[in-house]
Write an enzyme that holds these catalytic residues in place. Sequence first.
Site, PDB file in Angstrom:
ATOM      1  N   HIS A   1      24.669  10.129 -26.582  1.00 37.02           N
ATOM      2  CA  HIS A   1      24.371  11.003 -27.601  1.00 37.02           C
ATOM      3  C   HIS A   1      22.938  11.493 -27.669  1.00 37.02           C
ATOM      4  CE1 HIS A   1      27.836  10.612 -30.478  1.00 37.02           C
ATOM      5  NE2 HIS A   1      27.691   9.234 -30.646  1.00 37.02           N
TER       6      HIS A   1
ATOM      7  N   GLY B   1      30.112  -0.524 -34.145  1.00 35.62           N
ATOM      8  CA  GLY B   1      29.883  -1.069 -32.806  1.00 35.62           C
ATOM      9  C   GLY B   1      28.477  -0.858 -32.237  1.00 35.62           C
ATOM     10  N   ALA B   2      27.840   0.352 -32.436  1.00 30.17           N
ATOM     11  CA  ALA B   2      26.787   0.782 -32.118  1.00 30.17           C
ATOM     12  C   ALA B   2      26.057   1.927 -32.649  1.00 30.17           C
ATOM     13  CB  ALA B   2      26.299   0.502 -30.526  1.00 30.17           C
ATOM     14  N   MET B   3      24.823   2.182 -32.863  1.00 23.78           N
ATOM     15  CA  MET B   3      24.321   3.463 -33.355  1.00 23.78           C
ATOM     16  C   MET B   3      23.237   4.119 -32.461  1.00 23.78           C
ATOM     17  SD  MET B   3      24.354   5.610 -35.671  1.00 23.78           S
ATOM     18  CE  MET B   3      23.155   6.943 -35.938  1.00 23.78           C
ATOM     19  N   GLU B   4      23.424   5.408 -32.217  1.00 18.86           N
ATOM     20  CA  GLU B   4      22.501   6.153 -31.281  1.00 18.86           C
ATOM     21  C   GLU B   4      21.083   6.656 -31.838  1.00 18.86           C
ATOM     22  OE1 GLU B   4      25.395   7.174 -32.801  1.00 18.86           O
ATOM     23  OE2 GLU B   4      25.126   9.393 -33.302  1.00 18.86           O
ATOM     24  N   ASN B   5      20.646   5.878 -32.564  1.00 24.21           N
ATOM     25  CA  ASN B   5      19.323   6.299 -33.397  1.00 24.21           C
ATOM     26  C   ASN B   5      18.268   6.635 -32.167  1.00 24.21           C
ATOM     27  OD1 ASN B   5      19.867   5.102 -35.899  1.00 24.21           O
ATOM     28  ND2 ASN B   5      19.914   3.235 -34.562  1.00 24.21           N
TER      29      ASN B   5
ATOM     30  N   GLU C   1      23.395   6.375 -40.561  1.00 26.20           N
ATOM     31  CA  GLU C   1      24.452   7.412 -40.444  1.00 26.20           C
ATOM     32  C   GLU C   1      25.435   6.389 -41.433  1.00 26.20           C
ATOM     33  OE1 GLU C   1      26.299   8.042 -36.379  1.00 26.20           O
ATOM     34  OE2 GLU C   1      27.383   9.586 -37.231  1.00 26.20           O
TER      35      GLU C   1
ATOM     36  N   HIS D   1      28.123   5.481 -24.281  1.00 31.36           N
ATOM     37  CA  HIS D   1      28.444   6.362 -25.343  1.00 31.36           C
ATOM     38  C   HIS D   1      27.136   6.642 -26.178  1.00 31.36           C
ATOM     39  CE1 HIS D   1      31.028   7.941 -28.720  1.00 31.36           C
ATOM     40  NE2 HIS D   1      30.019   7.386 -29.480  1.00 31.36           N
ATOM     41  N   GLU D   2      26.395   5.485 -26.648  1.00 29.69           N
ATOM     42  CA  GLU D   2      25.090   5.812 -27.404  1.00 29.69           C
ATOM     43  C   GLU D   2      24.041   6.346 -26.673  1.00 29.69           C
ATOM     44  OE1 GLU D   2      26.013   5.472 -30.351  1.00 29.69           O
ATOM     45  OE2 GLU D   2      27.749   3.885 -29.995  1.00 29.69           O
TER      46      GLU D   2
HETATM   47  N1  BES Z   1      27.451   7.230 -34.337  1.00 23.99           N
HETATM   48  C1  BES Z   1      28.367   6.010 -34.203  1.00 23.99           C
HETATM   49  C2  BES Z   1      28.115   4.905 -35.174  1.00 23.99           C
HETATM   50  C3  BES Z   1      28.164   4.897 -36.436  1.00 23.99           C
HETATM   51  C4  BES Z   1      29.426   5.336 -37.164  1.00 23.99           C
HETATM   52  C5  BES Z   1      27.500   4.543 -37.300  1.00 23.99           C
HETATM   53  C6  BES Z   1      29.814   5.581 -38.262  1.00 23.99           C
HETATM   54  C7  BES Z   1      27.788   4.662 -38.735  1.00 23.99           C
HETATM   55  C8  BES Z   1      28.661   5.245 -39.201  1.00 23.99           C
HETATM   56  C9  BES Z   1      28.462   5.707 -32.606  1.00 23.99           C
HETATM   57  O1  BES Z   1      28.027   6.745 -31.956  1.00 23.99           O
HETATM   58  C10 BES Z   1      29.904   5.388 -32.431  1.00 23.99           C
HETATM   59  O2  BES Z   1      30.476   6.090 -32.398  1.00 23.99           O
HETATM   60  N2  BES Z   1      30.027   4.104 -32.044  1.00 23.99           N
HETATM   61  C11 BES Z   1      31.455   3.756 -31.845  1.00 23.99           C
HETATM   62  C12 BES Z   1      31.582   3.149 -30.521  1.00 23.99           C
HETATM   63  C13 BES Z   1      31.912   4.334 -29.615  1.00 23.99           C
HETATM   64  C14 BES Z   1      31.806   3.699 -28.232  1.00 23.99           C
HETATM   65  C15 BES Z   1      32.968   5.042 -29.903  1.00 23.99           C
HETATM   66  C16 BES Z   1      31.551   2.233 -33.086  1.00 23.99           C
HETATM   67  O3  BES Z   1      30.746   2.025 -33.378  1.00 23.99           O
HETATM   68  O4  BES Z   1      32.842   1.859 -32.857  1.00 23.99           O
HETATM   69 ZN    ZN Z   2      29.412   8.104 -31.315  1.00 25.96          ZN
END
Ligand code: BES
Ligand code: ZN
Length: 848
Positions: free
Chosen positions: A292, A252-256, A120, A288-289
Amino acid sequence: MPDSQKIYLKDYTPPAYLVDTVHLTFKLSPKSTRVISKIRFRPNPDSDSREFFLHGEHLTLIRAAIDGQECDPAVTDKGLTAQVPDAPFTWEAEVEINPQDNTALEGLYVSNGMYCTQCEAEGFRRITYYPDRPDVMATFTVRIEGDLPVLLSNGNPTASGDGWAEWHDPWPKPSYLFALVAGDLRNHPDTFTTKSGRKVDLNIWVRPDDIDKCAFGMEALKKSMKWDEDVYGREYDLDLFNIVAVDDFNMGAMENKGLNIFNSSCVLASPETATDANFERIEAIIAHEYFHNWTGNRITCRDWFQLCLKEGLTVFRDQSFTGDMRGHGVKRINDVLQLRGRQFSEDQGPLAHPVRPDSFVEINNFYTATIYEKGAEVVGMLKRLVGDDAYGQALDLYFERHDGQAVTIEDWLKVFEDATGRDLIQFKRWYSQAGTPVLTVTDDYSDGTYTLNFKQETPPTPGQDVKQPQVLPIAVGLLGANGDEVQKTVVLEMTKAEQSFSFDGLPAKPVPSILRGFSAPVVLHRDTDNTERAFLLAHDTDAFNKWEAGRDLAKDSLLRMVTDGAAPDTGYLKALAHVLRDNTLDPAYRALLMRTPSQDDIAQTLYESGHTPDPLRIYRAAETMAQAKAQELQDLLPRLYAEMHTPAPYSPNPEPVGKRALQGAVLSLLTRLDGGDQARAQYGAADNMTQQFGALACLLDAETGAKELAVFYDQWAHDRLVIDKWFGLQVAVAAPEKAAGIADSLTKHADFDMKNPNRFRAVFGALSINAAGFHDASGASYRLLADWLIKLDPVNPQTTARMTTAFQSWRRYDEGRQALMRAELERILATENLSSDTSEMVSRILNG
Ligand code: BES
Ligand code: ZN
């Protein structure tokens, strides 16, 4: 930034070709991984175009074939085009990529000896040629070949042998949800049985050293799975759910799908190494992840303009989850603090944009506080307007109607219209208008009728001069003179620029409690006095507004200290002492009452009201206020400190977390009175990071912690995440004139590594939130940050671009500081080969 590079929402067209199945084979090798793809395409009946274009960047094409026939596509640095049949066909390609040298951390890269992916938003095009857009959904089958013990991808494992593994994901998904991980990893296993009886294997995969830091994350995962079943009726849909921790990660993290990838800071926790705040964040981000899986994966976005469709909704869901786990009162206050700190300042400056933007250059630059946090507020307002039951029905309809689709904000709102019979035309402005509405309130009383008169006005933002009135749900309650509630919370629905609401049958003029629970993301203006604020602080039944009344008192005092040189308001200090003594109030809540509004908040408020904030004066006022608080509370502090004792062993549950929060707030004031004795004792006795780090922060703040700082480093030199804290703290607490120098010397430390985003952010994130240090009049911090952004840009453009936001409020300040900041921004912009990520951000900051 030339407009020609911009992408517009209005230009959306459906893809010319759809994909049914994707087969990928990875032959892993650090510097020369081969990716072989076999993709079934068919013409899209909903498209007039027959142009076959596949995205592809940083790829070396080895060979390509269509229906088994070698072909010779036209390749550019953005992708390729080829002649294809006007009927279903099979595309095959082999490409070579270099994960080892991929420091951008987008696509496939190597982090600490392990392969991982981040796709993403547009990373998949760095893995192979593909229509890399979220409205192309397909099923993926993946074969991984590599001599590493653990080989993971999305979905379920189908076969494996020595040096290879195969995976199949039955759920059609867009390419941004693809993931692959390979490494020498250990797993922390568990299981969850869904409400319909499906047994799901759960794993958290980590490097061997980290295996003792997975238990908390696993509990959070199981709670999330249960919550989504109980509250949204959503079950997990595969036999396996994997989480992997990686050290180098931009976000922070990714919801693959079925294989979430986490920044190790957002999943690993042990009592000794993680603070209470870390534990809470981990719980929230795992939720959160996981959430998703339905809001993002099963139903995804048609295009990236719809990003808030998945992010705003999923943030709203994770906030509700945390509220259910840890208490809604405190959670709401924390969320609003964050919203005001990040989103309101974004909305106030050159980067202001709507929750659904209508153009962008780099989508990476639109993962903003506005999309996430204001996006979540918009969902919350919708829920408040239609009511909890109708919200539940609308969401059921959303999942039923759109499962398996890539949809838009129009689809989302239509579901609410159909479920409730409401017209949401005006409400939709929340998605298209940028800026924070200012809501001004006056009131009058006569003959038993009390009237509230509201006026809403949204200031202009870049590209949007004129704003239309928005729908505002304003939750209001009324209190009688003795503090009793004479009107329980009602939600007034404001739709006009000016509107009045009356309450009849009141024997005397009540005290209003307006915008309870912060029911709309607005700036509330009300000409009121401190007597009324103190009254609300003592009597309001709404946890948010009670806290807000205390904060308004503190803010009013600080503002007068800064603008008129006034002394700290004794009324405020007395009122604070009074509520802190109230043992019926949850300690976590009292800890929030003790917090002084941030220096940035004061600067933001001054600027809003036409003043030029002076960061040094604000810093001094905050110091004076803290000292005055310590004096005023001196009898109470030692007693409160003792009362907040938490017995061993450490627990991250809400109750002890709340006690430690209050104890920590008390300790920072106590340190101003006892020269650090209590903090030193706490440092020595601590068996957990919350108390160890809290004590260290107090000591450093009082400039008496040099010894402990060194001891801390020696104790934790082996732990990257703790050493990030060590880096960050020194910069965060540095005195204004020392901050740049300390940050500079830390960049020369042997452990500083700009390639690791966590380490880079530890130093420079801390520098940018040390308000007086960042804005030191010498300009040293501006210069240092610009130097490092210029160095980081070719290495990691995404993280560089995000960090330019440190400069987003440059126009708030005096001419001298403005000139210094502008010069640094211009220097960055003039850098040769600057990435488009960074150049878009800097141009918007300069010109917006
Ligand atoms: N889908 C995002 C991660 C992401 C965002 C990957 C942009 C690549 C580019 C993920 O679900 C997300 O929103 N993560 C947040 C943390 C969340 C608790 C709000 C993050 O990574 O900060
Ligand atoms: Zn997210």
